[in-house]
Write a protein that holds these residues in place. Sequence first.
Motif, PDB file in Angstrom:
ATOM      1  N   ILE A  22     -37.963 -15.760   7.171  1.00 38.67           N
ATOM      2  CA  ILE A  22     -38.639 -15.629   5.686  1.00 38.67           C
ATOM      3  C   ILE A  22     -39.884 -15.047   5.445  1.00 38.67           C
ATOM      4  O   ILE A  22     -40.064 -14.250   4.461  1.00 38.67           O
ATOM      5  CB  ILE A  22     -38.845 -17.316   5.455  1.00 38.67           C
ATOM      6  CG1 ILE A  22     -37.445 -18.115   5.225  1.00 38.67           C
ATOM      7  CG2 ILE A  22     -39.488 -17.698   4.323  1.00 38.67           C
ATOM      8  CD1 ILE A  22     -37.669 -19.584   5.267  1.00 38.67           C
ATOM      9  N   VAL A  23     -40.780 -15.047   6.463  1.00 35.06           N
ATOM     10  CA  VAL A  23     -41.957 -14.267   6.495  1.00 35.06           C
ATOM     11  C   VAL A  23     -41.666 -12.845   6.314  1.00 35.06           C
ATOM     12  O   VAL A  23     -42.324 -12.102   5.532  1.00 35.06           O
ATOM     13  CB  VAL A  23     -42.988 -14.475   7.762  1.00 35.06           C
ATOM     14  CG1 VAL A  23     -44.013 -13.700   8.078  1.00 35.06           C
ATOM     15  CG2 VAL A  23     -43.578 -16.073   7.610  1.00 35.06           C
ATOM     16  N   GLY A  24     -40.751 -12.399   7.075  1.00 35.29           N
ATOM     17  CA  GLY A  24     -40.364 -11.054   7.050  1.00 35.29           C
ATOM     18  C   GLY A  24     -39.972 -10.623   5.749  1.00 35.29           C
ATOM     19  O   GLY A  24     -40.439  -9.509   5.100  1.00 35.29           O
ATOM     20  N   VAL A  25     -38.997 -11.183   5.206  1.00 30.71           N
ATOM     21  CA  VAL A  25     -38.570 -11.063   3.603  1.00 30.71           C
ATOM     22  C   VAL A  25     -39.913 -11.042   2.584  1.00 30.71           C
ATOM     23  O   VAL A  25     -39.850  -9.943   1.937  1.00 30.71           O
ATOM     24  CB  VAL A  25     -37.294 -11.876   3.292  1.00 30.71           C
ATOM     25  CG1 VAL A  25     -37.030 -11.562   1.835  1.00 30.71           C
ATOM     26  CG2 VAL A  25     -36.117 -11.511   4.411  1.00 30.71           C
ATOM     27  N   LEU A  26     -40.544 -11.976   2.738  1.00 28.87           N
ATOM     28  CA  LEU A  26     -41.464 -12.213   1.703  1.00 28.87           C
ATOM     29  C   LEU A  26     -42.455 -11.157   1.864  1.00 28.87           C
ATOM     30  O   LEU A  26     -42.819 -10.329   0.894  1.00 28.87           O
ATOM     31  CB  LEU A  26     -42.118 -13.580   1.628  1.00 28.87           C
ATOM     32  CG  LEU A  26     -41.290 -14.683   1.336  1.00 28.87           C
ATOM     33  CD1 LEU A  26     -42.046 -15.947   1.588  1.00 28.87           C
ATOM     34  CD2 LEU A  26     -40.621 -14.662   0.238  1.00 28.87           C
ATOM     35  N   ALA A  27     -43.031 -11.026   2.964  1.00 36.23           N
ATOM     36  CA  ALA A  27     -43.874  -9.784   3.220  1.00 36.23           C
ATOM     37  C   ALA A  27     -43.443  -8.426   2.968  1.00 36.23           C
ATOM     38  O   ALA A  27     -44.161  -7.668   2.429  1.00 36.23           O
ATOM     39  CB  ALA A  27     -44.504  -9.630   4.639  1.00 36.23           C
ATOM     40  N   GLY A  28     -42.198  -7.940   3.201  1.00 35.81           N
ATOM     41  CA  GLY A  28     -41.647  -6.957   2.964  1.00 35.81           C
ATOM     42  C   GLY A  28     -41.437  -6.804   1.400  1.00 35.81           C
ATOM     43  O   GLY A  28     -41.682  -5.593   0.818  1.00 35.81           O
ATOM     44  N   ALA A  29     -40.996  -7.734   0.704  1.00 38.79           N
ATOM     45  CA  ALA A  29     -40.951  -7.588  -0.717  1.00 38.79           C
ATOM     46  C   ALA A  29     -42.207  -7.386  -1.433  1.00 38.79           C
ATOM     47  O   ALA A  29     -42.557  -6.639  -2.314  1.00 38.79           O
ATOM     48  CB  ALA A  29     -40.330  -9.083  -1.273  1.00 38.79           C
ATOM     49  N   VAL A  30     -43.228  -7.918  -0.830  1.00 39.71           N
ATOM     50  CA  VAL A  30     -44.725  -7.607  -1.482  1.00 39.71           C
ATOM     51  C   VAL A  30     -44.919  -6.400  -1.218  1.00 39.71           C
ATOM     52  O   VAL A  30     -45.700  -5.577  -1.976  1.00 39.71           O
ATOM     53  CB  VAL A  30     -45.803  -8.720  -0.895  1.00 39.71           C
ATOM     54  CG1 VAL A  30     -47.105  -8.324  -1.417  1.00 39.71           C
ATOM     55  CG2 VAL A  30     -45.298 -10.083  -1.715  1.00 39.71           C
ATOM     56  N   ARG A  31     -44.661  -5.892  -0.103  1.00 45.18           N
ATOM     57  CA  ARG A  31     -45.153  -4.463   0.440  1.00 45.18           C
ATOM     58  C   ARG A  31     -44.226  -3.411  -0.559  1.00 45.18           C
ATOM     59  O   ARG A  31     -45.202  -2.619  -1.071  1.00 45.18           O
ATOM     60  CB  ARG A  31     -44.862  -4.108   1.702  1.00 45.18           C
ATOM     61  CG  ARG A  31     -45.799  -4.383   2.851  1.00 45.18           C
ATOM     62  CD  ARG A  31     -45.600  -3.808   4.042  1.00 45.18           C
ATOM     63  NE  ARG A  31     -44.220  -4.038   4.690  1.00 45.18           N
ATOM     64  CZ  ARG A  31     -44.039  -5.104   5.504  1.00 45.18           C
ATOM     65  NH1 ARG A  31     -44.937  -6.094   5.545  1.00 45.18           N
ATOM     66  NH2 ARG A  31     -42.641  -5.268   5.600  1.00 45.18           N
ATOM     67  N   SER A  32     -43.153  -3.747  -0.795  1.00 43.99           N
ATOM     68  CA  SER A  32     -42.587  -2.681  -1.562  1.00 43.99           C
ATOM     69  C   SER A  32     -42.370  -2.898  -2.793  1.00 43.99           C
ATOM     70  O   SER A  32     -42.159  -1.848  -3.729  1.00 43.99           O
ATOM     71  CB  SER A  32     -41.033  -2.455  -0.999  1.00 43.99           C
ATOM     72  OG  SER A  32     -40.395  -3.866  -1.106  1.00 43.99           O
ATOM     73  N   ARG A  33     -42.364  -4.279  -3.417  1.00 43.44           N
ATOM     74  CA  ARG A  33     -42.350  -4.256  -4.790  1.00 43.44           C
ATOM     75  C   ARG A  33     -43.653  -5.068  -5.515  1.00 43.44           C
ATOM     76  O   ARG A  33     -43.714  -5.457  -6.694  1.00 43.44           O
ATOM     77  CB  ARG A  33     -40.873  -5.004  -5.040  1.00 43.44           C
ATOM     78  CG  ARG A  33     -39.860  -4.121  -5.211  1.00 43.44           C
ATOM     79  CD  ARG A  33     -38.449  -4.951  -5.558  1.00 43.44           C
ATOM     80  NE  ARG A  33     -38.274  -6.154  -4.576  1.00 43.44           N
ATOM     81  CZ  ARG A  33     -37.956  -5.949  -3.506  1.00 43.44           C
ATOM     82  NH1 ARG A  33     -37.551  -4.610  -3.040  1.00 43.44           N
ATOM     83  NH2 ARG A  33     -37.750  -7.004  -2.538  1.00 43.44           N
ATOM     84  N   GLY A  34     -44.734  -5.428  -4.685  1.00 41.64           N
ATOM     85  CA  GLY A  34     -45.930  -6.082  -5.282  1.00 41.64           C
ATOM     86  C   GLY A  34     -45.515  -7.435  -5.375  1.00 41.64           C
ATOM     87  O   GLY A  34     -46.699  -8.195  -6.099  1.00 41.64           O
ATOM     88  N   ARG A  35     -44.452  -7.927  -5.180  1.00 41.47           N
ATOM     89  CA  ARG A  35     -44.421  -9.436  -5.388  1.00 41.47           C
ATOM     90  C   ARG A  35     -42.940  -9.967  -4.669  1.00 41.47           C
ATOM     91  O   ARG A  35     -42.275  -9.125  -4.321  1.00 41.47           O
ATOM     92  CB  ARG A  35     -44.070  -9.707  -6.795  1.00 41.47           C
ATOM     93  CG  ARG A  35     -42.932  -9.853  -7.671  1.00 41.47           C
ATOM     94  CD  ARG A  35     -42.873 -10.419  -8.898  1.00 41.47           C
ATOM     95  NE  ARG A  35     -41.695 -10.311  -9.538  1.00 41.47           N
ATOM     96  CZ  ARG A  35     -41.366 -10.804 -10.744  1.00 41.47           C
ATOM     97  NH1 ARG A  35     -42.607 -11.508 -11.394  1.00 41.47           N
ATOM     98  NH2 ARG A  35     -39.889 -11.034 -11.433  1.00 41.47           N
TER      99      ARG A  35
END
Length: 247
Positions: A22-35
């Motif tokens: 879950i941490v990986g998906v959430l952190a990746g989403a913020v990195r690539s899409r800002g949220r």
Amino acid sequence: MKEDLIVCSGPDELATRATAFIVGVLAGAVRSRGRATIALSGGSTPKPVYSRLALPQSRGLVDWSKTLVFFSDERFVPLDDPSSNFGLAKQALLEGVPIPSSQVFAVPTMLDSADAAAKAYEATLKDVFGYSRVEDPPHFDLIVLGLGQDGHTASLFPGFQSLSVTNRWVVASPPGSLPPPVDRVTFTFPLLNAAKNVLFLVSGREKAHVLHRVRERGPGPESLPASKVHPTPGTLTWIVDKAAASG
Ligand code: 6PG
């Protein structure tokens, strides 16, 4: 659709692996899409995962100021009712992380009916995601789901009309097999299957038979709602323990 099965030694490893996922998906989403957008499941299996996410070593890895939390289903009860999925997540996770309350979207169970709550929740999704065409559901970065012994997931129960809905993202459902016997509000398959990532959390020997049947996608998809979850554009990950995988 990319599908993965991660078999853990027991519930503790399941919680650790699920938290990291879950941490990986959430952190990746913020990195690539800002949220990042996530929909949480109810039930007992995810609870230790939510608690783990709120621990200092995990919560600091997620930018909660850029994370939006929804619920893939909800019991039509007051939000402070002991059986509320919102209440479960609030106590286990949301009170322990610095997420703005404006970024937590509870199903409005204070409305007059589950149908009204479902319609209002769907309108909130359209507003937050900026989508209006029902044929084009929003793509959650992550939807967390559990699996019932009857093959239900979210509040999509075997044989219920909600399984065949294609023109809604969120619907009301009569009480299903799962206590408490209250109306439900649930994401529909079009919304579930639009997700970028779906994560099933399954634990315990009592789930072994149904997990095997669901993953084999055997005959009678109507009888096993969870077998209809296949996020075509995204990934489907099962994080289960050995007992659940023993089927
Ligand atoms: C709920 C959940 C439900 C749950 C399954 C599995 O509202 O309770 O959304 O679909 O995920 O019943 O529950 P357990 O994890 O407790 O076995």
